[in-house]
Scaffold this active site. Structure first.
Site, mmCIF file in Angstrom:
data_model
loop_
_atom_site.group_PDB
_atom_site.id
_atom_site.type_symbol
_atom_site.label_atom_id
_atom_site.label_comp_id
_atom_site.label_asym_id
_atom_site.label_seq_id
_atom_site.Cartn_x
_atom_site.Cartn_y
_atom_site.Cartn_z
ATOM 1 C CD GLU A 107 21.115 7.079 -15.464
ATOM 2 O OE1 GLU A 107 19.921 7.115 -15.856
ATOM 3 O OE2 GLU A 107 21.881 6.131 -15.692
ATOM 4 C CD GLU A 142 25.862 2.346 -17.125
ATOM 5 O OE1 GLU A 142 24.796 1.723 -17.251
ATOM 6 O OE2 GLU A 142 26.215 3.274 -17.879
#
EC number: 3.2.1.-
Length: 465
Positions: free
Chosen positions: A349, A354
């Site tokens: 991933e 974020e």
């Protein structure tokens, strides 16, 4: 006489003079006043207090966010010392931040900014500043228009992050340096420069510099500027509003501790709380409390929100992936833009960005892998001076290396793991909970992630990072 240090333009900057009076907030009321002389003002982590040194050179020691310091203009050379991440208020000259993993940001004046023995991110911001790492692997940040700065103790493990100066290679750095006695001056732009004290050009290393994105090697392969939201409908459209493995009613990621349900607008029982809206070319994803009627349809989750993926429409191996967005700043929300393998496996991933809503100064850039046979992660928590409003968040993924960008300036790097060489698709979502914790006010007014565009690019065949 107070100690001084010359900045990059030859102006002496003063340290605060030695204190002649000492005050403690322990047992004080909400306000603590100093004298007309040089004061040391000591906060207390359990006391909500504003400390006012007044005239003279004052030094403030802050131990929590409820300790505050105030100075009027022209009241001496004043210093704040703290373990916390801190941005220097107006009318203060100097700042010391000792906590590892923290940031130390200056103001518009000429400041002396100092770190501690750990790792700090140091940005003088406006003015012609003197920056001191004081040990550890520090990151020094310089943005175009913020003046000329001097680093007193640049070392092998330190990093310089250059924003807006147009340098895209280490060779360009070396061609713009000049030796001035014991110091090395890097000429930037518009008359601005960066001085490395007691340094020669042969001591600089490519790994020490975070430079601008070279867009000349990019060819656009995907673009959505959100004049409308093109949800998938059969074989047409761009965006899936649910994970490929989820039922029509949508899903969440309970393993992340998420407290919201991602609503699929095409699922009739929950269509009344569509989390997506488009206005003037901006897509808004809204997280909000779920009514009892909606909770009955979403497994009792407290919040609704939205997520989009290109699983059915677009995937790519390597390239540059970018989002321009205005991130929410609400406690307990967790916006993200990320990539997953098109074959449905996990990990790997690649998280482009974020953020925790309550921590708008930290951009989180992470790569997850299974190359060792078990899940591993390399997380970079990058400190930025201002992430309010719209900014671009990007990642350059190549066969050898991954580079993350904030407003076209490189902020972090990592080696590409051995299991990240196959096509990946894009996801964007606004989660609640997880790494951001529980919303303090229950998101009574909702929370909005605003996206101007999402784009992807391939790399020229002969280009190398």
């Amino acid at each position: 006489m107070s100690k001084t240090v010359l900045n990059a333009v030859g102006t002496p900057l003063y340290y605060s003079g030695s204190s002649t009076a000492w005050f403690s907030a322990t047992g004080s009321g909400p306000t603590l006043h100093g004298t007309a002389g040089n004061d040391s003002m000591w906060g207390d982590s359990s006391v909500n207090v504003t400390m006012i040194g007044g005239r003279g050179d004052d030094i403030y020691y802050l131990y929590s966010s409820i300790n505050r310091a105030y100075e009027a203009a022209g009241e001496g050379v004043d210093t704040i010392s703290t373990w916390m991440s801190y941005t220097l208020p107006a009318n203060f000259e100097n700042l010391t931040v000792t906590g590892s993993g923290r940031f130390a940001f200056g103001n518009e004046a000429d400041n002396i900014i100092k770190g501690g023995s750990g790792t700090q991110t140091i940005d003088g911001r406006g003015g012609n500043d003197v920056l001191i790492g004081a040990g550890g692997a520090d990151t020094f940040v310089f943005a175009r228009g913020n003046g000329s700065d001097l680093i007193t103790d640049f070392n092998y493990d330190d990093i310089v992050r250059l924003d807006g100066y147009g340098f895209t290679s280490f060779e360009q750095i070396l061609s713009n340096v000049a030796q001035e006695g014991a110091d090395l001056r890097l000429h930037l732009a518009d008359g601005e420069s960066l001085v490395f004290a007691n340094t020669t050009a042969d001591e600089l290393q490519a790994h020490q510099f975070r430079l601008s994105l070279d867009r000349s090697v990019l060819s656009q392969t995907f673009s959505d500027e959100f004049n409308t939201l093109q949800l998938r409908n059969g074989t047409s459209g761009v965006w899936d509003a649910k994970f490929w493995w989820a039922p029509e009613k949508g899903a969440t990621l309970s393993s992340n501790g998420e407290q919201q349900w991602y609503i699929n607008p095409s699922y009739e029982p929950t269509a009344s709380v569509n989390p997506f809206s488009v206005n003037n070319g901006v897509l808004t994803i809204t997280a909000a409390p779920a009514s009892e009627a909606i909770q009955a349809e979403i497994n009792g989750y407290d919040y609704t929100s939205g997520m989009l993926t290109t699983y059915s429409s677009f995937a790519q191996t390597y390239g540059y992936f970018e989002m321009r967005a205005d991130m929410p700043d609400d406690q307990g929300v967790w916006p993200a833009f990320w990539l997953l393998p098109a074959d449905g496996s996990w990990p790997p991933e690649l998280d482009v960005v974020e953020m925790r809503g309550q921590d708008s100064n930290t951009v989180i850039a992470t790569v997850h892998s299974n190359e060792t046979g078990s899940r591993t992660s390399i997380e970079n928590s990058v400190k930025v001076a201002d992430a309010s409003g719209f900014h671009t968040y990007g990642v350059l993924w190549t066969e050898e290396e991954i580079v993350w960008y904030f407003d076209d300036a490189a902020i972090a790097r990592a080696d590409t793991p051995s299991d990240m060489h196959d096509p990946m698709y894009m996801l964007v979502n606004l989660a609640v909970g997880g790494i951001a914790g529980t919303p303090r006010d229950g998101l009574a007014d909702g929370s909005e992630m605003k996206i101007d565009y999402i784009k992807a690019y391939s790399l020229d065949a002969d280009w190398q990072i």
